[in-house]
Design an enzyme around this catalytic site. Structure first.
Site, PDB file in Angstrom:
ATOM      1  N   CYS A 125     -25.978  21.195  -5.678  1.00 20.48           N
ATOM      2  CA  CYS A 125     -26.536  20.337  -4.621  1.00 20.48           C
ATOM      3  C   CYS A 125     -25.454  19.770  -3.704  1.00 20.48           C
ATOM      4  O   CYS A 125     -25.770  19.116  -2.708  1.00 20.48           O
ATOM      5  CB  CYS A 125     -27.368  19.209  -5.224  1.00 20.48           C
ATOM      6  SG  CYS A 125     -28.876  19.819  -5.999  1.00 20.48           S
ATOM      7  N   HIS A 169     -36.776  18.817  10.304  1.00 17.29           N
ATOM      8  CA  HIS A 169     -35.796  19.781  10.810  1.00 17.29           C
ATOM      9  C   HIS A 169     -34.459  19.125  11.159  1.00 17.29           C
ATOM     10  O   HIS A 169     -33.879  19.371  12.218  1.00 17.29           O
ATOM     11  CB  HIS A 169     -36.364  20.577  11.991  1.00 17.29           C
ATOM     12  CG  HIS A 169     -37.339  21.613  11.536  1.00 17.29           C
ATOM     13  ND1 HIS A 169     -38.639  21.311  11.185  1.00 17.29           N
ATOM     14  CD2 HIS A 169     -37.190  22.944  11.332  1.00 17.29           C
ATOM     15  CE1 HIS A 169     -39.259  22.410  10.805  1.00 17.29           C
ATOM     16  NE2 HIS A 169     -38.404  23.413  10.878  1.00 17.29           N
ATOM     17  N   GLU A 227     -39.698  16.780  -3.868  1.00 22.35           N
ATOM     18  CA  GLU A 227     -38.648  17.621  -3.303  1.00 22.35           C
ATOM     19  C   GLU A 227     -38.849  19.095  -3.648  1.00 22.35           C
ATOM     20  O   GLU A 227     -38.546  19.971  -2.848  1.00 22.35           O
ATOM     21  CB  GLU A 227     -37.291  17.146  -3.828  1.00 22.35           C
ATOM     22  CG  GLU A 227     -36.116  17.870  -3.226  1.00 22.35           C
ATOM     23  CD  GLU A 227     -34.801  17.378  -3.776  1.00 22.35           C
ATOM     24  OE1 GLU A 227     -34.150  16.585  -3.088  1.00 22.35           O
ATOM     25  OE2 GLU A 227     -34.423  17.796  -4.895  1.00 22.35           O
TER      26      GLU A 227
END
Length: 145
Positions: free
Chosen positions: A37, A78, A129
């Site tokens: 991550c 985005h 998530e």
């Protein structure tokens, strides 16, 4: 949008509304223990916002659903979350983890709700998530203005 049953926060308000939406964003966690991550990667975040209150506004709404969506979707969709000023590369409390994303969404929404004459409260932010991982953020009583 996936059908989801959310944990319900306990409260004594007359009205409760929930708004579901999703946004796509990238992030990375700037810490060595984050493993893979630490690399930039993206998610389609599924979000549920719970708002409650006792009084409706002049339009007859507790809160307009579109306001909730615009506060989050327009800001984060985005984007690279790490670039948003509400996140930080230096403070672990402000790394863009799912936990911090949920808390930051609450902060953005509650700041706007504090301006409303009917004073609604954001009681819960649910952020999924991945299909198997989610976070629920619930403020403490002292977190409200």
């Amino acid at each position: 949008m996936m059908q989801q049953i959310y944990p319900a926060p306990a409260h004594d308000f007359r009205y409760e509304l929930n708004k579901d939406f999703q946004f796509a964003a990238a992030h990375y966690v700037p810490h060595e223990e984050a493993g893979a991550c630490r690399n930039i990667h993206g998610h389609t975040y599924f979000v549920n916002i719970t708002v409650a209150g006792d009084q409706l506004n002049d339009s007859g709404f507790l809160v307009n659903f579109q306001l909730l969506k615009s506060l989050v979707h327009k800001r984060f969709d985005h984007t690279l979350l790490n670039k948003d000023r509400l996140f930080s590369e230096d403070l672990s409390e402000r790394f863009p983890t799912t936990e911090a994303v949920a808390r930051v969404i609450w902060e953005v929404i509650q700041k706007e709700l504090d301006r409303a004459p009917n004073k609604p409260k954001c009681l819960q932010v649910f952020v999924r998530e991945t299909p198997t991982s989610y976070v629920v953020f619930r403020p403490r009583k002292g977190d409200f203005a």
